[in-house]
Design an enzyme around this catalytic site. Structure first.
Site, PDB file in Angstrom:
ATOM      1  N   CYS A 101       0.833  -1.208   0.000  1.00 30.50           N
ATOM      2  CA  CYS A 101       0.000   0.000   0.000  1.00 30.50           C
ATOM      3  C   CYS A 101       0.865   1.255   0.000  1.00 30.50           C
ATOM      4  O   CYS A 101       0.600   2.200  -0.751  1.00 30.50           O
ATOM      5  CB  CYS A 101      -0.921   0.002   1.214  1.00 30.50           C
ATOM      6  SG  CYS A 101      -1.920   1.501   1.368  1.00 30.50           S
ATOM      7  N   CYS A 222      -6.001  -2.719   7.157  1.00 30.50           N
ATOM      8  CA  CYS A 222      -7.080  -1.738   7.228  1.00 30.50           C
ATOM      9  C   CYS A 222      -8.397  -2.275   6.694  1.00 30.50           C
ATOM     10  O   CYS A 222      -9.464  -1.915   7.171  1.00 30.50           O
ATOM     11  CB  CYS A 222      -6.686  -0.476   6.476  1.00 30.50           C
ATOM     12  SG  CYS A 222      -6.339  -0.754   4.723  1.00 30.50           S
TER      13      CYS A 222
END
Length: 421
Positions: A101, A222
């Site tokens: 990410c 997340c």
């Protein structure tokens, strides 16, 4: 009179990024806050945590009196991060989506948005990390096209910006930044790099940022949040039932819903057994998971691995490694684990063998081996192959010997390396 330097700060809705923005404001910069929405889903309690985080980030901007922007990278995150995450699990590997990410979203999509759309002189995040540049040096950096061809123009060669560990070694996050590009790094400021977490909390408390100070620190992936990991993964991957098998006597101990649900070193939930058993090996063909008793079983320990082509922060391997083809340094494959002394051996294709000075527990393919020399984070490579375990070496198992001597293995594969999952 010189115009104010414009710094675009990524805001997550947490205390670290909020204080990072505050400190930039105090330094006299023109600061803009940006919240990135990367995942579009509700948790099992029907709460969209991204919406709450966005509200908190907006409130930070109100308190600091800075502009607020929201951008959505849901599509990019799905394509570049989550799809890779699922593909890795299907192969039986253990991915690290946080590293991916940072590489594709925060330090690529967000970086280019800040520079190209908002006219940023630099970006900033709340990561606990440092670079070898002072702020003013960051503002002097401009994009220089990478020289092409065999010979570089000597006037175009720049000194690489180094990624350095944070002053708070426990909070250091260079592990997660080990795949960031040199271009993005040289235009990035890390305001928290010299601070401790406790001091950051103190600054937040003294500056009306109580709403982010009281939030629990986000841990883990997340997009999963508080959900059960196995249930989450089985929403996207088909169950593939198989057996738990003892590594010691090949006895079947139980069944599981999919070998990809387990990573090496993980405790195996086997019904009816009083003692804990741990995953030590996986058979991708039959779908079986091999387990061993005791958390310190020798089948859990290995001292040899091979990575994918290494991403070097400096864009080139260290000079000593190029010259000698071998180099001593340290590595880790989990955030906050102690650094392990090792020797790197450079292959012609840019991959490396990593030989740990002592065997380490629970190495797994798909994880990133992140390399350090002193305070400097050199870069990282994905673990693609593992050497034999200490248990295999002790037993001198015939199947390990056959794998090592297989004619299909190229000399580049190194001593005893096999594509264990």
């Amino acid at each position: 009179m010189q115009a104010l330097r414009h710094v675009v700060c990524a805001l997550s809705g947490g205390v670290d990024s909020a204080v990072a923005a505050l400190l930039l404001r105090r330094r006299g910069y023109q600061v803009t806050g940006v919240f990135m929405k990367n995942w579009d889903s509700l948790d099992e309690h029907g709460v969209c945590t991204a919406d709450k985080d966005c509200e908190d980030a907006y409130r930070v901007c109100q308190i600091l009196d800075i502009p607020f922007h929201q951008v959505s990278y849901v599509k990019e995150y799905w394509n570049d991060v989550f799809s890779d995450f699922l593909n890795e699990y299907e192969k039986g590997r253990t991915p690290n989506p946080d590293i991916v990410c940072n590489k594709h979203i925060k330090f690529s999509c967000f970086f280019h948005y800040a520079v190209d759309n908002l006219g940023a002189d630099a970006i900033a995040t709340g990561h606990y990390a440092r670079t070898s540049l002072e702020d003013e040096e960051v503002f002097e950096q401009k994009h220089v096209k990478k020289p092409e061809g065999l010979f570089r123009n000597r006037f175009e060669v720049r000194n690489a910006v180094k990624l350095l560990q944070a002053a708070d070694s426990f909070k250091d996050q260079t592990f997660f930044l080990s795949q960031v590009s040199q271009d993005a790094l040289r235009r990035t400021i890390f305001p928290l790099g010299g601070l401790t977490k406790e001091f950051v909390k103190k600054i937040a408390a003294e500056n009306r940022l109580h709403h982010v100070l009281q939030k629990k620190e986000s841990m883990g992936m997340c997009f999963i949040g508080k959900r059960n990991f196995e249930h989450f993964l089985l929403q996207y991957l088909q169950p593939r039932p198989g057996h738990f098998i003892s590594i010691e006597d090949n006895k079947v101990l139980g069944t599981h819903k999919g070998w990809f649900l387990y990573t090496l070193g993980q405790r195996a939930n086997i019904g009816g057994l009083r003692e804990p058993w741990y995953v030590v090996e996986k058979d991708s063909v039959k779908g079986d998971v091999f387990v061993a008793p005791r958390t310190d079983h020798p089948a859990l320990y290995r001292d040899l691995l091979r990575t994918s082509r290494v991403h070097w922060i400096a864009e080139e391997p260290p000079a000593a490694l190029v010259r000698d083809k071998m180099m001593e340094c340290h590595f880790r494959f989990r955030h906050q684990m102690a650094l392990v002394p090792c020797v790197l051996t450079l292959n012609q294709d840019g991959t490396v063998w990593v030989t740990a000075v002592q065997a380490v527990r629970a190495l797994a393919t798909g994880q990133f081996a992140v390399f350090y020399k002193g305070d400097e984070c050199l870069g990282s490579g994905k673990i693609l192959r593992l050497g034999p375990s200490a248990y295999t070496l002790q037993k001198g198992q015939r199947r390990a010997g056959m794998a090592t001597e297989s004619p299909s293995d190229s000399p580049e594969d190194g001593p005893g390396l096999s594509p264990l999952l």
